[in-house]
Design a protein around this motif. Structure first.
Motif, short mmCIF file in Angstrom:
data_model
loop_
_atom_site.label_atom_id
_atom_site.label_comp_id
_atom_site.label_asym_id
_atom_site.label_seq_id
_atom_site.Cartn_x
_atom_site.Cartn_y
_atom_site.Cartn_z
N ASN A 1 0.82 -1.21 0.00
CA ASN A 1 0.00 0.00 0.00
C ASN A 1 0.85 1.26 0.00
OD1 ASN A 1 -3.09 -0.08 0.42
ND2 ASN A 1 -2.37 -1.85 1.58
N GLY A 2 0.36 2.30 -0.63
CA GLY A 2 1.08 3.57 -0.60
C GLY A 2 0.26 4.71 -1.18
N ILE A 3 0.56 5.90 -0.69
CA ILE A 3 -0.14 7.12 -1.12
C ILE A 3 0.88 8.26 -1.20
CG2 ILE A 3 -1.79 8.92 -0.37
CD1 ILE A 3 -3.34 6.44 -1.12
N VAL A 4 0.70 9.13 -2.18
CA VAL A 4 1.40 10.42 -2.17
C VAL A 4 0.32 11.51 -2.11
CG1 VAL A 4 2.89 12.02 -3.42
CG2 VAL A 4 3.36 9.58 -3.52
N ALA A 5 0.45 12.42 -1.14
CA ALA A 5 -0.49 13.53 -1.02
C ALA A 5 0.22 14.81 -1.41
CB ALA A 5 -1.01 13.64 0.41
N VAL A 6 -0.43 15.60 -2.26
CA VAL A 6 0.16 16.85 -2.74
C VAL A 6 -0.77 18.01 -2.35
CG1 VAL A 6 0.96 18.12 -4.77
CG2 VAL A 6 1.15 15.62 -4.71
N PRO A 7 -0.24 18.96 -1.54
CA PRO A 7 -1.08 20.10 -1.17
C PRO A 7 -1.25 21.02 -2.37
CG PRO A 7 1.14 20.39 -0.30
CD PRO A 7 1.12 19.05 -0.98
N ARG B 1 6.79 -4.13 3.33
CA ARG B 1 5.97 -5.35 3.38
C ARG B 1 5.56 -5.69 4.81
NH1 ARG B 1 2.68 -7.51 0.04
NH2 ARG B 1 4.21 -7.09 -1.60
N ALA B 2 6.47 -5.55 5.76
CA ALA B 2 6.17 -5.95 7.13
C ALA B 2 5.06 -5.08 7.71
CB ALA B 2 7.44 -5.85 7.98
N GLU B 3 5.14 -3.77 7.47
CA GLU B 3 4.10 -2.88 8.00
C GLU B 3 2.77 -3.17 7.32
OE1 GLU B 3 4.89 1.32 7.46
OE2 GLU B 3 3.42 1.85 8.99
N ASP B 4 2.82 -3.42 6.02
CA ASP B 4 1.59 -3.71 5.30
C ASP B 4 0.91 -4.96 5.86
OD1 ASP B 4 -0.17 -4.79 3.15
OD2 ASP B 4 0.54 -3.03 2.07
N MET B 5 1.72 -5.97 6.15
CA MET B 5 1.13 -7.22 6.66
C MET B 5 0.64 -7.08 8.10
SD MET B 5 3.71 -10.01 4.95
CE MET B 5 2.71 -11.46 4.66
N LEU B 6 1.37 -6.30 8.89
CA LEU B 6 1.02 -6.14 10.29
C LEU B 6 -0.25 -5.31 10.46
CD1 LEU B 6 2.15 -6.65 13.22
CD2 LEU B 6 3.05 -4.31 13.09
N ALA B 7 -0.36 -4.23 9.68
CA ALA B 7 -1.36 -3.21 9.98
C ALA B 7 -2.62 -3.28 9.14
CB ALA B 7 -0.73 -1.82 9.82
N THR B 8 -2.54 -3.79 7.92
CA THR B 8 -3.70 -3.67 7.03
C THR B 8 -4.59 -4.91 7.13
OG1 THR B 8 -2.76 -4.60 5.00
CG2 THR B 8 -2.24 -2.30 5.46
N PRO C 1 -8.62 -4.49 12.10
CA PRO C 1 -9.86 -4.86 11.43
C PRO C 1 -9.63 -5.81 10.25
CG PRO C 1 -9.75 -2.49 11.75
CD PRO C 1 -8.40 -3.04 12.13
N ASN C 2 -10.46 -6.81 10.15
CA ASN C 2 -10.43 -7.66 8.96
C ASN C 2 -11.33 -7.02 7.91
OD1 ASN C 2 -8.65 -9.79 9.83
ND2 ASN C 2 -10.22 -10.23 11.34
N GLY C 3 -11.06 -7.32 6.66
CA GLY C 3 -11.79 -6.58 5.63
C GLY C 3 -12.09 -7.37 4.38
N ALA C 4 -12.10 -6.64 3.27
CA ALA C 4 -12.47 -7.25 1.99
C ALA C 4 -11.32 -8.09 1.47
CB ALA C 4 -12.77 -6.15 0.98
N PHE C 5 -11.62 -9.27 1.01
CA PHE C 5 -10.65 -10.08 0.27
C PHE C 5 -11.47 -10.95 -0.67
CE2 PHE C 5 -6.35 -12.49 0.87
CZ PHE C 5 -6.29 -12.77 -0.48
N ARG C 6 -11.14 -10.85 -1.94
CA ARG C 6 -11.75 -11.67 -3.00
C ARG C 6 -12.67 -12.77 -2.43
NH1 ARG C 6 -7.80 -13.32 -7.77
NH2 ARG C 6 -9.29 -13.38 -9.46
#
Lengths: 159, 702
Positions: B169-175, B250-257, B328-333
């Protein structure tokens, strides 16, 4: 005599056939040098621990995970990334036609790994040769079809 | 002419194989900062203080007090804070955000959280609070059970599953100069992010713009969570007044999402000696995790698929999504349907065993056919359940192998399943999706909010528009689903893009053709300038759904599938290996056979991983194996060969006969593989069937 503080030596290597000189610390990941210094963002980072293979490049013709290669190890060697593979290469064409690419994130690394397969690979050879590259989209069947189609085209064209 | 039904090469293919496709981590903006999230370490408790042990020069620091709007990540409800104020509900809950232009400096900054630990709830069965309930009742189950020759009971469990999109996961925010913010990132649903940010930032809608970048895999994992990351990146960017990149490793993505909901499903089934199902009592418990997020709708789909592909006059399905102190658990195919159909399909094989009947024969006796009613009272206008079952038996050599392999270490098992396409019940009517076609100097461009996440959205939708507008494919372009440019055609979820969005586009293109007369779009543009045609979703006629009573047409239509798995069991290592999967699936008609086959093969692979090797190990509310080193997904060497068969059955209300497809293939491999292990003599009722679980089962091997 106490070691003098030195700036790290510049690293020279060949990337996609061109000589490049990089001014970065020797333990910086080759992946970061490619993506950030040389702007070759076709090489992807999927895990940073050598498990997914998305960052696969060729180092002196051998596939390596560029997230595990420190810059110093690339000194004087030849690196090929996805940008160094011709756009009309049979593998690139076959990956599009056979559905070998879906989200595309594993694709550059997968193609780099596939370039190292034998010229006329058996299915078992394809499976063994690509076992270090994870794809979450395709289930690999379309990748097998693409690799085998490209191999038959390459051989057909050469003979 | 006509391109629907042809395997047109995917239009985004050349950029992807060339390494030119631009993903979020490839984006660089002038003055851009890198960002990081500081997270909780206890599963429940109270945050009593934060200590910053670093030189703050050059850092932007954001906590909950910096939120200009409401401190929540708004989705179905508003219970999930964007940043913890005091109450901690799970490990890895975001507390503090840091940004700095130098990544090494950023990650060397030390932050201490003072956390007072509370008592977590980690067992959904013991949870005192539920996020949602569902009750579906049809007939009289008590009477049905009394009238049965036999009652078979069982409990079935499935574990969490991590999406492992290859792009984290990733995002770039531009003001922006106008006080607003533009979000670039890896996401499935631009308008979900837009909705959450307007609420979080207290900005008018026109000042929030969401522009999806190339998406390196979603599978549901980028349905709701990107709203969290986008909120964080936007807060930092607005405070720093500089672009901010927040890309997880990867580790943060797996731990948190989010993950697939773990499930416990209990069945009590009354059956006659000839195999007829008389009564089904089904209890479904999903582990929702700490916040509501998408759990109510996952539970809904889980319960609506719990009776599987079978008719039964008396059914009661009781579901709850429990609140626990995990992320939270969420959407998965599959969205709940794989869990409940795993239970149903393994239970069917246990019923067959109890009746000493062939499992395929038991299914043929009960299979839902056109004209049959489901537990919500939906009368099926069509069903290919029997066709896919018979085809799978034939293709796989079911009868011969079933007899020949008995008593060996090879097994063959099957699973029959369905998947409702599009949003559940009245969901599509509430969404009221809109799609626009716009003429350009080169042809026509598609303007929808649906994202290309690898499944082939831009190619398949372009094929539909090309044929409906009667123009060559190369005159059709697919626009970036930028919220500043495209109408809200709903999220890219629920196997709805081709069937629902494609259906709206087909009508828009037909209308545009009338408007253009005999001109091509480019000719019309040259003479009259830009022309827009917008169409809104119209539900197929005759559909009714009641949210209160859970009665009516749960879905407009269903895809049907039958998977046959062949396994080998190693009695020395207890490893179970899938060697062949025959996947027979009906989803109306494929718009693009290569892309459709890719969905079946890829979805099947995720099912194989879920069945055999993918295990999220939770300890004290946190994933302990949050790395690809020890959370394994199938490699080329783990995957069985997959033989795909696409059965055609054009759906009159889908574009060119198409139904939804993406999720259907996820439902089969889990139960098919476990049923093949049952054929070997291993009584497994839980996924994944790791060697440890197989060893347990081997102790009681018949």
């Amino acid at each position: 005599m106490a070691a003098r503080k030195r700036t790290p030596p510049l690293v020279e290597m060949t990337v996609n056939g061109e000589a490049v000189t990089v001014d970065r610390a020797p333990m910086v990941r080759l992946l970061d040098v490619l993506r950030e210094d040389l702007h070759l963002t076709g090489t992807k980072e999927g895990c940073g621990e050598g498990e997914c293979g998305a960052c696969t490049v060729l180092l002196d013709g051998e596939p390596v995970c560029s997230c595990l290669v420190p810059l110093a190890q690339a000194r004087g060697r030849e690196v090929v990334t996805i940008e160094g593979v011709p756009a009309d290469h049979p593998l690139k064409r076959a990956f599009v036609e056979e559905g070998g690419a879906q989200c595309g994130m594993c694709t550059p690394g997968m193609i780099m790994a596939a370039l190292s397969l034998p010229a006329r690979p058996s299915l078992d050879a394809v499976r063994a040769g690509l076992a270090g590259n994870l794809c979450r989209c395709t289930g690999y069947e379309a990748i097998y079809r693409a690799v085998q189609k490209a191999a038959s085209e390459r051989i057909g064209g050469a003979e | 002419m006509g391109v629907v039904g042809l395997s047109v090469p995917r239009v985004d293919g050349p950029a992807k194989v060339g390494g030119m496709a631009c993903y979020v981590d490839d984006l660089v903006f002038p003055g851009m900062l890198h960002a990081r999230t500081v997270r909780t370490s206890v599963p429940r408790g109270r945050l009593s203080g934060i200590r910053l042990d670093f030189d703050p020069a050059g850092f932007t620091v954001v906590d909950w007090r910096d939120i200009p709007g409401r401190n929540c990540t708004l989705h179905l409800t508003d219970d999930q804070p964007c940043l913890v104020q005091e109450d901690i509900r799970h490990v890895a809950e975001p507390v503090l955000l840091l940004a700095h232009e130098d990544r090494d400096t950023l990650w060397s900054a030390c932050v201490q959280l003072m956390e007072e630990r509370g008592e977590p709830v980690l067992d959904p069965a013991a949870a005192s609070h539920d996020h949602a309930h569902v009750l579906i009742s049809d007939g009289d189950v008590e009477r049905g059970l009394r009238a049965s020759d036999l009652v078979v009971e069982g409990e079935y469990r499935t574990g969490a599953q991590e999406h492992v999109y290859i792009e984290p996961n990733g995002i770039v925010a531009v003001p922006e100069a106008n006080g607003g913010v533009t979000i670039h990132g890896s996401l499935q649903c631009p308008y979900y992010v837009h909705h959450a940010l307007v609420n979080l930032l207290g900005l008018p809608g026109e000042l929030v713009r969401v522009v999806p970048s190339e998406n390196g895999g979603g599978f549901g994992g980028k349905e709701d969570y990107p709203s969290v990351i986008a909120g964080h990146a936007a807060l930092l960017a607005l405070k720093a007044k500089r672009p901010v990149k927040l890309v997880y490793d990867r580790a943060e993505d797996m731990l948190a999402t989010t993950k697939r909901h773990p499930s416990v499903v209990r069945h009590r089934t009354g059956v006659m000696k000839d195999g007829r199902l008389v009564a089904m009592v089904i209890d479904v418990v999903l582990d929702g995790g700490a916040y509501v997020t998408l759990s109510p709708v996952v539970l809904s789909r889980a319960c609506l698929h719990a009776q599987g592909a079978y008719r039964c006059p008396n059914v009661r399905i009781n579901g709850r999504a429990a609140m626990t102190n995990t992320p939270p658990n969420g959407a998965f195919r599959g969205f709940g349907a794989p869990q409940t159909q795993f239970a149903m399909e393994v239970h069917m094989d246990r019923i067959a065993e109890a009746l000493a009947m062939d499992p395929a024969k038991l299914r043929l006796r009960n299979v839902l056919r056109a004209g049959d009613r489901t537990a919500t009272g939906q009368v099926l206008s069509d069903s290919t359940a029997e066709i896919v079952l018979r085809e799978a038996m034939k293709r796989s050599g079911w009868r011969r192998k079933r007899v020949a392999w008995k008593g060996t270490n090879r097994g063959i098992g099957l699973a029959l399943f369905r998947h409702g396409a599009g949003f559940t019940g009245s969901g599509e009517v509430r969404l009221a999706s809109r799609c626009t076609l716009t003429t350009t100097e080169r042809g026509v461009r598609i303007r929808v909010a649906n994202t290309e996440i690898g499944q082939g959205t831009c190619t398949a939708l372009s094929q539909i528009v090309a044929d409906a507008l009667d123009v060559p494919m190369d005159e059709v372009t697919f626009s970036v689903p930028d919220t500043a440019d495209v109408p809200n055609s709903g999220p890219t979820v629920a196997s709805r893009t081709v069937m629902v969005v494609g259906g709206i586009l087909e009508r828009a293109a037909t209308a545009m053709r009338e408007q253009l007369g005999t001109l091509s779009p480019a000719e019309h543009f040259a003479r009259h300038g830009e022309t827009n045609v917008t169409r809104e979703h119209e539900p197929p006629p005759g559909l009714h759904w009641d949210d209160q009573t859970y009665r009516g047409d749960a879905y407009g239509t269903y895809g049907w599938g039958c998977d046959v798995a062949e396994v080998e069991y190693d009695p020395v290592t207890y490893a179970a290996r899938a060697v062949k999967l025959t996947a027979v699936q009906e989803f109306g008609r494929p718009v693009n056979p290569v892309l459709a086959r890719g969905q079946i093969e890829g979805g099947s692979a995720q099912g194989v991983g879920w069945a055999l090797i993918e295990e999220v190990v939770m300890k004290d509310g946190a994933m302990t194996n949050a790395q690809l080193t020890n959370y394994a997904i199938p490699t080329t060497l783990d995957m069985p060969r997959v033989e795909t068969v696409m059965v055609e059955n054009p759906y009159p209300h889908g574009p060119f006969g198409a139904k939804g497809l993406g999720e259907l293939p996820m439902n089969g491999p889990g139960p098919a593989i476990v049923n093949a292990l049952r054929h070997v003599g291993l009584d497994l009722r839980q996924l994944p069937a790791t060697p440890e679980r197989v060893m347990e089962a081997a102790r009681g091997r018949a």
